[in-house]
Design a protein around this motif. Structure first.
Motif: not given
Length: 575
Positions: A490, A486-487, A524, A355, A483
């Motif tokens: 990702a 970013v999340q 991830d 992230e 958030n």
DNA sequence: CGTGTCAGCGCG
DNA sequence: AAAGCGCGCTGACACG
């Protein structure tokens, strides 16, 4: 700036093959369902007469029609593809109408077409979720997953509408990649559900017996929990109570003058009392027994494989959710039971600090990219601005991405902002947008939901108390959108990674070398089950796929996305 | 009796 | 050391 090579999984020039239910559907007839296979061109226009195929013949028909430039089109991948997999038929690519619909309805990158406007108008009125049907159906009914009214014409029309909404997008390449990656993920999800994570029943049972004692009779407490409970009665000086009941436990703690407001472990840990140690151990073991004990083992992993249903796009950010067995929450305690078969290895790979690296790429923050150049991004940050204190750097970075305001994390964020102003400005901008009721977007164009009408109304509220609550709700939405960028990005990187791993595994198998298969995915992190003599090849393949994912997503950028890869016998050995 | 919510904790 | 994001599942508990 975007001088990307052709996007291998998002490029143009596909032909399509629509799989829809056939003309037999006269409602509850006992006849075997039939299916229509309709070839369509790159715009979704029909390109040949439709073929009618019986359920029994479908897997063979699909296999015969499969070709490299073809995308299979269906309403929902799991429902259509799992039966094909059971019959031994796989496909290279697909276009999932349902997943694409959900992407387009929220994407700011979708072209402003009649289809998109109608979808958005409809989603305002539609109930949130259709109830989940438990599928204990047989193979025939499993195939029968189209809405009863969906004729082949309607399905073709929606395909055309979706392709047009992507083709007319101001960010066509990105949206194309997102749609392709989402559908590729759906194929992987179905294949991983079918494969399952190799699971050793005997190893799991040994763990349970060692920690909890022998398997208790149904409804009984395991021996170890029972003795811990008795110890708690004694140490707290109270008669028998149920430690599993927060209310009873809280009362017992108060009677022993342990003044906690809740029974959460982290709060208990702040107190010094002889009972705290045994209580924390009780909670840990009670959790193991109820969530991943003998009953879990029998229900979800008894036959040598742990199987969960992956819910692609099940999280607003594009992460996957799971249904059944707590598929994405396998605790460290029992991971040793995930073992490679004889003659095989597990290849476990995870993207290191994904992230913050994503944030560096989103913000084009060269300073953060430089810190990310090494294998350990947090150490890189620590060496520049936190006197080498890695833990502080990590807390600060997480605080920046989550929107921490208080505590050590909140205090450290400004320190981070001095060194990485671009990165911080990017998440701050997303937070401000969310607080103002706006929507934000991932890199490839996954949109976050609009605030609810109630949220909007509350923002205009009159009284001081109402205003205070509305402000809190606004800040909460700001943390969400902060958030989200970013999340969700990702998740897109991980999806591209997964799709590239799959593509390379298939290419290798097609050229005569069967390496192995994907068996688990956790945000991830991927796990492959591979032939022992192909373990090195598998590790290399996973690393190459990560480099592909970075290039697909961002083109040529100075941010590195290293993956740590290990070939192991047991999942517990990795990291 | 079933259904919905909460507290708590597992994962990233 | 702290309590900021996203989920699913369990047992307890409240309610119809």
């Amino acid at each position: 700036m975007e001088d990307k090579p052709p996007a291998a999984i998002g490029e143009n020039g596909w032909v399509y093959m629509v799989l829809a239910t056939g003309p037999s559907g006269d409602g509850g007839a006992a006849r075997e369902p039939s299916f229509l296979l309709q070839r369509a061109d790159a715009t979704g226009a029909p390109a040949a007469p439709a073929a009618v195929v019986s359920s029994a013949d479908l897997p063979a028909a699909v296999a015969a029609l499969e070709e490299p430039s073809l995308r299979w089109v269906w309403e929902g991948t799991r429902r259509s593809y799992l039966p094909l997999l059971r019959a031994g038929t796989t496909v290279e690519r697909c276009h999932d109408l349902s997943l694409t619909r959900e992407l387009l309805v929220l994407s700011q990158y979708a072209a402003d077409t009649g289809y998109i406007r109608a979808l958005r108008a409809d989603s305002g009125r539609r109930p949130a979720e259709q109830p989940h049907r438990d599928d204990e159906q047989d193979q025939f009914t499993l195939f029968d997953q189209q809405p009863p009214s969906a004729t082949i014409g309607a399905v073709l029309q929606e395909l055309q509408d979706q392709l047009a909404a992507v083709a007319g997008s101001p960010r066509r390449e990105r949206l194309q990649l997102l749609v392709a990656a989402e559908s590729a993920g759906a194929l992987v999800a179905a294949e991983m559900e079918r494969a399952g994570l190799p699971w050793r029943r005997d190893v799991h049972e040994e763990i349970l017996t060692r920690l909890l004692g022998p398997r208790p009779r149904p409804g009984q407490r395991p021996a170890r929990l029972d003795s811990l409970a008795r110890e708690l009665y004694r140490l707290l000086g109270v008669p028998a109570f149920n430690p599993d009941s927060p209310q009873e436990l809280l009362r017992a703690l108060h009677r022993a003058d342990i003044e906690v407001r809740s029974t959460r472990s982290w709060e208990l840990r702040e107190h010094r009392h002889p009972a705290i140690g045994p209580l924390l151990e009780y909670k840990k073991l009670a959790r193991l027994a109820s969530a991943n004990g003998w009953e879990w083992l029998e229900s979800w992993a008894g036959e040598g494989r742990f199987r969960t249903e992956y819910v692609v796009g099940g999280v607003v950010t594009g992460r996957w959710a799971s249904r059944g067995g707590g598929g994405l929450q396998i605790p460290q305690q029992v991971r040793d039971a995930a073992r490679a078969d004889e003659g095989h290895r597990l290849v476990v790979a995870d993207a290191s600090q994904l992230e913050p690296r994503i944030l560096a790429a989103l913000a084009r923050d060269d300073a953060l990219a430089a810190a990310a150049r090494g294998r350990d991004l947090y150490q890189g940050i620590a060496d520049v601005g936190f006197g080498g204190d890695r833990a502080k750097a990590k807390v600060a970075m997480l605080g920046a991405m989550y929107g921490a305001t208080t505590g050590e994390s909140g205090r450290l964020v400004p320190q981070l902002a001095r060194t990485y102003p671009r990165a911080l400005a990017t998440v701050e901008r997303a937070a401000r947008a969310g607080e103002a009721g706006e929507v934000v977007s991932s890199h490839l164009g996954r949109g976050c939901p609009e605030p609810s009408p109630a949220w909007r109304r509350a923002q205009l509220s009159a009284t001081a108390e109402e205003q205070r609550r509305a402000d809190a709700a606004a800040r909460s939405r700001g943390r969400f959108t902060r958030n989200f960028i970013v999340q969700s990005t990702a998740a897109e990187w991980a999806l591209c990674w997964l799709a590239e791993v799959r593509r390379r595994l298939r290419a290798s198998a097609a050229s005569g070398t069967f390496i192995g298969e994907l068996v688990f995915f956790l945000h991830d992190e991927v796990v492959l089950h591979v032939r022992q003599d192909q373990a090195d090849a598998a590790c290399a393949l996973v690393a190459e796929a990560a480099a592909d994912a970075t290039r697909l997503m961002f083109g040529r950028i100075p941010v590195e996305f290293p993956v740590s890869i290990a070939a192991v016998d047991s999942y517990a050995e990795a990291k």
